[in-house]
Design an enzyme around this catalytic site. Structure first.
Site, PDB file in Angstrom:
ATOM      1  CG  HIS A 107     -13.791   6.538 -58.951  1.00 24.15           C
ATOM      2  ND1 HIS A 107     -13.274   5.781 -57.934  1.00 24.15           N
ATOM      3  CD2 HIS A 107     -14.115   7.735 -58.392  1.00 24.15           C
ATOM      4  CE1 HIS A 107     -13.283   6.469 -56.808  1.00 24.15           C
ATOM      5  NE2 HIS A 107     -13.769   7.662 -57.061  1.00 24.15           N
ATOM      6  CD  GLU A 165     -17.365  10.389 -59.773  1.00 24.82           C
ATOM      7  OE1 GLU A 165     -17.068   9.216 -59.468  1.00 24.82           O
ATOM      8  OE2 GLU A 165     -17.361  11.308 -58.941  1.00 24.82           O
TER       9      GLU A 165
END
Length: 139
Positions: free
Chosen positions: A133, A130
């Protein structure tokens, strides 16, 4: 509110802008969307729901599977490199990537207080995906 999953690679490759007070609705939507996709997903970043902010939500195994949220996460230390394969709701299929068994993360909590924590194992792997990201890195 559950949001659609972003699949535009050009959008997903843009580094996220810092999150701050006023982004709480995005965090709620992120949690709702993760919860709705929990059978096939264990973590999400805000860009996966079309919001270019540095916010992540993840299933925290150390907290009994509760969903946790981090604002402006930054991995400050890592060790125990290993290769693995990961999938992503925003992409089709799985891809090989390098991860670390132990990470340290600076982040802000829901009140935007600075925090520092150490994560290991599966939870560390989720957070790394994450944070990638947030940095505009897709596997």
């Amino acid at each position: 509110m559950q949001r659609p999953i972003m699949t535009s690679r050009s959008f997903l490759r843009m580094p996220g802008e810092p999150a701050g007070p006023g982004d709480e609705n995005t965090a709620r939507d992120l949690v709702d969307t993760l919860e709705a996709n929990r059978s096939r997903c264990v973590g999400m970043a805000a860009n996966m729901i079309g919001v270019n902010k540095r916010i992540i939500a993840f299933v925290d195994e150390d907290l009994g599977g509760r969903i946790s949220v981090m604002y402006n996460p930054n991995i400050t230390s890592c060790d125990g490199a290993f290769e693995t394969e990961e999938g992503c709701l925003s992409l089709t299929g799985e891809r090989r990537t390098m991860r670390y068994r132990r990470i340290e993360v600076d982040f802000e909590d829901r009140r935007f207080h600075a925090r520092h924590a150490t994560f290991t194992g599966w939870t560390a792997q989720i957070i790394q995906h994450e944070v990638d990201h947030c940095n505009g890195i897709i596997i």
